[in-house]
Design an enzyme around this catalytic site. Structure first.
Site, mmCIF file in Angstrom:
data_model
loop_
_atom_site.group_PDB
_atom_site.id
_atom_site.type_symbol
_atom_site.label_atom_id
_atom_site.label_comp_id
_atom_site.label_asym_id
_atom_site.label_seq_id
_atom_site.Cartn_x
_atom_site.Cartn_y
_atom_site.Cartn_z
ATOM 1 N N HIS A 61 0.914 -1.206 -0.136
ATOM 2 C CA HIS A 61 0.004 -0.124 -0.032
ATOM 3 C C HIS A 61 1.054 1.162 0.062
ATOM 4 C CE1 HIS A 61 -3.740 2.036 0.236
ATOM 5 N NE2 HIS A 61 -3.360 2.853 1.386
ATOM 6 N N HIS A 63 1.004 5.361 -1.355
ATOM 7 C CA HIS A 63 0.773 6.701 -2.103
ATOM 8 C C HIS A 63 2.050 7.554 -2.186
ATOM 9 C CE1 HIS A 63 -3.686 6.126 -1.042
ATOM 10 N NE2 HIS A 63 -3.189 5.850 0.365
ATOM 11 N N ARG A 84 -4.784 15.428 6.363
ATOM 12 C CA ARG A 84 -5.437 15.323 5.004
ATOM 13 C C ARG A 84 -5.302 16.519 4.198
ATOM 14 N NH1 ARG A 84 -11.008 13.063 3.041
ATOM 15 N NH2 ARG A 84 -11.853 14.975 3.607
ATOM 16 N N TYR A 123 -5.014 7.468 -7.102
ATOM 17 C CA TYR A 123 -6.539 8.223 -7.599
ATOM 18 C C TYR A 123 -6.071 9.691 -8.041
ATOM 19 C CZ TYR A 123 -5.116 9.958 -2.659
ATOM 20 O OH TYR A 123 -4.467 10.364 -1.523
ATOM 21 N N HIS A 205 -11.603 3.600 -3.563
ATOM 22 C CA HIS A 205 -10.906 4.560 -2.365
ATOM 23 C C HIS A 205 -11.494 4.195 -0.854
ATOM 24 C CE1 HIS A 205 -9.793 7.823 0.234
ATOM 25 N NE2 HIS A 205 -8.965 7.952 -0.243
ATOM 26 N N ARG A 208 -16.380 6.113 1.932
ATOM 27 C CA ARG A 208 -16.585 7.544 1.950
ATOM 28 C C ARG A 208 -16.783 8.238 0.576
ATOM 29 N NH1 ARG A 208 -12.063 9.629 3.834
ATOM 30 N NH2 ARG A 208 -10.753 7.726 4.403
ATOM 31 N N HIS A 269 -5.700 -0.961 6.200
ATOM 32 C CA HIS A 269 -5.553 -0.726 7.520
ATOM 33 C C HIS A 269 -6.842 -1.653 8.359
ATOM 34 C CE1 HIS A 269 -3.791 3.105 6.532
ATOM 35 N NE2 HIS A 269 -4.694 3.477 5.561
ATOM 36 N N ASP A 320 2.396 3.044 2.905
ATOM 37 C CA ASP A 320 1.403 4.037 2.819
ATOM 38 C C ASP A 320 1.784 5.445 2.514
ATOM 39 O OD1 ASP A 320 -1.254 5.099 3.040
ATOM 40 O OD2 ASP A 320 -1.605 4.616 5.004
#
Lengths: 444, 444
Positions: A61, A63, A84, A123, A205, A208, A269, A320
């Site tokens: 995982h 990003h 975020r 994404y 994703h 949410r 997670h 991550d």
């Protein structure tokens, strides 16, 4: 073709309880051709790998662009949600060229840490305002090129991201993530092509960002292609609360109800789970990807890895947000953080933690033929020094590697049959210099 | 005497919110003579320190011999208590010569990690069966010699350890720890002499090992000498339960009732505390020494550092069992583990964490004139590289140091005015080789 390359491993972990001494691994093209035990000394012509040799790690995982935030989000009270906002500022600064430069450096940092395959949960698809690039997959292709140049394999987990929250439209940054609906996501993603070192997978994703009907579309897309399907799951209590309020079920149940769960599914997670959620994920033989250094950094909490394994799930590991890129630290952190939560030691031992970092991790991102030192497997080898200040004296084998070594102890990395790291240095990339330059561009 | 040495720091942390660029530190003998800001380039003759320079770290809680257990206690379900059995096996194998060799290597590993002073919580006093050595302080003196050879300062926290548990005699290993009673402990410890680089302090092992009347004797001994007093406190719930059962009060209250608390007292761990305990420690302006990498390893739990600071306590840091020797990891782990326990970020920011690792740590072990880069302070300087694979791109200053760097990023260490580490290598000790040899002796 260079013919057969032979590597003599002072010790090698072949999947058992301990490492074995004096192992010769023969490599032909990108595959392991033979594994021979009992070589007390290196045969003529063999490359010597000291310390303990393990299979290449899978970073299940990632990003990649979050690496730009390292050391830059640590002031002020806050939470996952305030973090975020900072992450979105970096996202807003990226275009395909900048993303390629940043990802090339980050994936080369992974190579130095012994990672030979990455699952990139991708994404950030479109330009400012959500306008597609001329090539609608320009951002994904930047990642594929970066992996190739870093010398590691990639699974591009092309991610469906439609909403800013349940029932909310995307905000300005999130517009760059959204294809509008799941069908258009699927059309765009279908244009991505696998190569020898790259495979394509799918991701939701989160509950949410993707409504139930769209989850079903993405799950069907992945099932049709027999490719991995990943989703962020219950990283924060607020996600559970919003999902319960909107749909009357937990995020895990919502994914189950829409066809996502199964052996090809990885829940990332899986932190805040009920016993029923654990039973659903285990019963469906899902993989759960724990990202403990990120979960520490983002104040997520300690997940239920032991319970998930006991229920039938498998476990992979991911760095991550790249606050740290060190799969040995991820591996031991699963155990150490559960110790803090339970006051019990020995919930996960070194062989199981290494399996999560290697074979289970590669399987989680769709490379089931990698992550083991055995004939026929993809030839990924990582040598970990046992004579550094960190590892000296810490026994001879995999406990020293998992509980005492760090990424700084990784000496040689063979990825798909090629030596990409030797003496702790990358063959092609000046990693610190490229990281500095690429990050300066997006944090100016 | 070499006259004045000048160091040019690319950046230096002088105690504020951020590091400052272009600082010249002048050192005369073992003291800082001057600190000048605003030097964009190194003056002629100055030694160049790149990255960010911080004061030397204090490792306020160490049991040097536990280093031999690194990587060797990670199999099988267990707890703090089963780990302790393994630790006793190593203790049983030590004599003064072996202890000297092991401690020299371990303290040199600390030097590589930027540690310029250690608080050694020392309880392995006597020979097999509890028979004193010809020199009753032979073991303590082995530690003092080791520190001198490693180039760092030491506070020998000579530890009173009388019982195997409340109301229990010492077992075979514990007999080596016991002086029989607190008066005989005090007579033996009084024979230890301070030197320029060594100070003597006192410790109560714990309320498990020292009865209330003896705690009062040790506390008075320390008060008479105005020296530091340390004690393990509430590391495990079982200690609290046993103390409540025997004395009807918490361990903190028992220490308070017997005169231990005050600004010279350091509570080590302070993990399982009631609100009343927090109030006692804070109100008495005690120091609390958090050892988070050990607390992870031993499944102790997450302590209440934020609450203790808010109540008026100070905080120091220790690597304790040496599962890891990395004060940057200890510092960030205080914050990261509290994030796991509270779901909140930013409870401890980089300046406060660095203060715990430096000035507050040195004060905790009785060197209040160390741990700051200012005129008159002991000349300890540590340069941390900001251009490694870990730190590249992670901003310019102390957030990168605290949240991204590791001990592997420490380049140069000046300890009491002497360069003991340069380019990441110890001046006098081949640390991995000496660790391996010394540990092999005690784990054979």
């Amino acid at each position: 073709m260079r013919g057969v390359q032979r590597y003599w491993c002072e010790r090698a972990w072949l999947g058992g309880e301990e490492a074995e001494a004096g192992v010769v691994v023969s490599v032909e093209a990108d595959r392991i051709a033979a594994v021979e035990r009992g070589h007390a000394a290196p045969p003529a012509g063999a490359t010597r790998l000291e310390g303990v040799v393990v299979p290449g790690f899978a970073n299940a995982h990632s990003h990649a662009f979050h690496r730009a935030l390292r050391g830059r989000t640590q002031r002020g009270r806050g939470s996952f949600w305030s973090w975020r906002e900072r992450m979105y500022e970096v996202a807003a600064a990226l275009d395909p060229e900048g993303y390629h430069r940043l990802a090339r450096a980050v994936l080369a940092e992974m190579a130095l840490a012994g990672i030979t395959a990455v699952g990139e949960f991708h994404y950030l698809h479109h330009g400012p305002g959500g306008v597609p690039y001329d090539d609608p997959n320009a951002m994904g292709e930047a990642l594929l090129a970066a992996a190739s140049e870093a010398g590691i394999r990639i699974t591009l987990l092309d991610t469906c991201y439609l909403h800013g929250g349940i029932g909310e439209g995307p905000n300005e940054t999130q517009r760059r993530f959204s294809d509008g609906d799941a069908e258009r996501w699927g059309e765009r993603a279908a244009a991505l092509a696998a190569t020898a070192g790259a495979r394509i997978g799918a991701a939701v994703h989160s509950v949410r960002a993707v409504e139930p009907e769209a989850i079903a579309v993405v799950a069907a897309w992945a099932a049709d292609r027999d490719c991995p399907l990943h989703a962020h799951l219950s990283e924060q209590p607020a996600e559970n609360e919003a999902c319960e309020a909107a749909f009357g079920v937990s995020p895990t149940q919502l994914l189950a109800d829409n066809g996502a769960l199964g052996p090809g599914f990885t829940a990332v997670h899986a932190t805040h789970l009920s016993d029923e959620d654990v039973g659903l994920l285990g019963g469906a033989r899902c993989c759960c990807c724990m990202c403990p250094t990120t979960e520490r950094d983002l104040a997520d909490g300690v997940g239920r890895a032991r319970d998930l394994l006991d229920a039938g799930a498998s476990m992979s590991l991911g760095s991550d947000s790249h606050a740290v890129i060190d799969m040995l630290e991820e591996a031991r952190a699963v155990e150490l953080d559960e110790r803090l939560a339970t006051n019990e030691r020995g919930r996960h031992e070194a062989p199981a933690l290494l399996e999560a970092a290697t074979s289970a991790g590669h399987a989680s991102i769709g490379w089931p033929e990698a992550g083991r030192i055995e004939p026929g497997a993809i030839a990924d080898l990582v040598s970990i020094r046992l004579d550094s200040v960190r590892t000296a004296g810490a026994a001879d084998g995999i406990d020293a590697a998992v509980f005492a070594a760090t990424a700084a102890d990784i000496d040689t990395v063979v990825s798909s049959g090629e030596i990409i790291v030797a003496g702790g240095r990358h063959r092609d990339v000046d990693v610190p210099a490229e990281l500095s330059a690429a990050i300066a561009e997006v944090t100016a």
